[in-house]
Design an enzyme around this catalytic site. Structure first.
Site, PDB file in Angstrom:
ATOM      1  N   TYR A  58     -43.284   8.842 -33.176  1.00 35.48           N
ATOM      2  CA  TYR A  58     -41.947   8.818 -32.590  1.00 35.48           C
ATOM      3  C   TYR A  58     -41.889   9.844 -31.464  1.00 35.48           C
ATOM      4  CZ  TYR A  58     -40.306   6.189 -36.723  1.00 35.48           C
ATOM      5  OH  TYR A  58     -40.121   5.254 -37.713  1.00 35.48           O
ATOM      6  N   LEU A 211     -28.263  -1.164 -40.602  1.00 31.73           N
ATOM      7  CA  LEU A 211     -27.199  -1.555 -39.664  1.00 31.73           C
ATOM      8  C   LEU A 211     -27.774  -2.335 -38.488  1.00 31.73           C
ATOM      9  CD1 LEU A 211     -24.976   1.667 -39.655  1.00 31.73           C
ATOM     10  CD2 LEU A 211     -24.643  -0.465 -40.928  1.00 31.73           C
ATOM     11  N   ARG A 213     -30.000  -1.686 -36.264  1.00 27.27           N
ATOM     12  CA  ARG A 213     -30.061  -0.888 -35.033  1.00 27.27           C
ATOM     13  C   ARG A 213     -28.704  -0.795 -34.329  1.00 27.27           C
ATOM     14  NH1 ARG A 213     -34.309  -3.750 -36.236  1.00 27.27           N
ATOM     15  NH2 ARG A 213     -36.331  -2.718 -36.323  1.00 27.27           N
ATOM     16  N   GLY A 214     -27.679  -0.712 -35.156  1.00 25.33           N
ATOM     17  CA  GLY A 214     -26.316  -0.579 -34.635  1.00 25.33           C
ATOM     18  C   GLY A 214     -25.611  -1.896 -34.412  1.00 25.33           C
ATOM     19  N   SER A 217     -22.980  -2.351 -37.005  1.00 28.09           N
ATOM     20  CA  SER A 217     -22.287  -1.105 -37.333  1.00 28.09           C
ATOM     21  C   SER A 217     -20.791  -1.191 -37.099  1.00 28.09           C
ATOM     22  CB  SER A 217     -22.838   0.046 -36.480  1.00 28.09           C
ATOM     23  OG  SER A 217     -22.514  -0.163 -35.107  1.00 28.09           O
TER      24      SER A 217
END
Length: 334
Positions: A58, A211, A213-214, A217
């Protein structure tokens, strides 16, 4: 609020029922605020979250160093409760592109050495290869992690994004605590074969992307402009007609959430929490505000009527678009 705990598999550690996925604090979702990221990790630990998830690739080690800084600056009691799950094996170019995976035993030990240094810890609580290396039998990769367990550098072995046969082969090699894999209301493929296999073998699921990746959400809008370095700018589920279709699902879910007096994110996380005590959702909160919202899901109870309404609003396989671009889908065995 006291955060309940769940055990990863029959041999793994006891962790908080929600874990914090830290990837977005360093990579793939556009620019992040370093100070706010560290404050969010501190807030998570203070709230009772024990499981922190990262990957050594990452932002090429940035995320591990960020977590290391957060742990160094946290109160000793909170630092000691942290349990770190690390993925390894992804190979990167200086420009950030992906160039495969390396699961050779020597590479496993090399990756671990660098992770221990960047995180500033003497052991990794759960260690797993991020994707199966097609050139290396899973038995060799897992066997190398088992050697690290014997030497005290790793506590537990995990898997990531692999199918049922590989799970069985890995479990026959060494005890496996958990499988990390995407699982959400609109990503339910594991229910067909993978989840029955892990349950048969006593392996837990740490679910990322809860979620999406939003996307589910309740905070994502069709007119949102994404940065060039935001993964979602190339994700099929966030493109054109796919995006509008998926946001329509979110609006159907919003009606149910509003009737219960909770947010869309909270009902989506609560749905994953309710799929079994062997599932630990990872929430990718990058701010204290989003963390607090996510933790609120622990107080949401879904009864049979709620679940039926959710199923009607967002049926299995209702999402439009694959969960990764085509080139990355080829890396997924699951």
């Amino acid at each position: 609020m006291t955060i309940p705990t769940r055990t990863l598999g029959t041999t793994g550690p006891q962790v908080s029922a929600l874990g914090l996925g830290c990837m977005g604090m360093s990579a793939l979702y556009g620019e992040a605020d370093r100070a706010e990221s560290i404050a969010t990790i501190h807030a998570a630990l203070e709230a009772g979250v024990t499981l922190l998830d990262t990957g050594d690739f990452y932002a090429m080690g940035h995320n591990e160093m960020l977590i290391g800084e957060a742990l160094r600056t946290a109160p000793a009691a909170r630092r000691e409760q942290a349990q770190i799950s690390v993925k390894f094996g992804a190979l990167r170019d200086p420009d950030g592109s992906w160039s495969g995976y390396d699961g050779r035993p020597a590479a496993v030990k090399n990756f671990a050495a660098y992770s221990l240094q960047r995180l500033g810890v003497d052991h990794l609580d759960v260690y797993r290869i991020a994707r199966l290396d097609p050139a290396v039998p899973i038995e060799e990769t897992v066997g190398a992690i088992a050697e690290l367990v014997e030497k005290g550098y790793v506590r537990h072995i995990g898997l990531s994004e692999v199918g049922a046969e590989t799970i069985r082969r890995a479990a026959a090699t060494a005890p496996i605590a958990d499988l990390q894999i995407e699982y959400a209301l609109i990503t339910r493929g594991i229910e067909r074969e993978i989840l029955p296999t892990t349950r048969e073998l006593g392996i837990s699921i740490t679910a990322y992307g809860v979620l999406s990746r939003g996307l589910i959400s309740g905070h994502f809008s069709a007119d949102r402009k994404l940065a060039a370095d935001d993964f979602r700018a190339r994700s099929p589920r966030f493109q054109g007609d796919n995006l509008q279709h998926n946001l329509n699902l979110v609006e159907a879910l919003r009606k149910i959430a509003e009737q219960k007096g909770v947010s869309v994110a909270q009902i989506a996380i609560a749905w994953v929490l309710g799929r079994g005590d062997d599932i630990v959702p990872l929430v990718g909160a990058r701010t204290r505000e989003r963390l607090a919202e996510s933790l609120g899901a622990l107080q949401v109870t879904l009864d049979e009527a709620d679940l039926a309404a959710i199923e009607e609003a967002v049926p299995a396989d209702a999402a439009a678009g694959a969960r990764y671009p085509e080139a990355q889908m080829t890396h997924l065995e699951a």
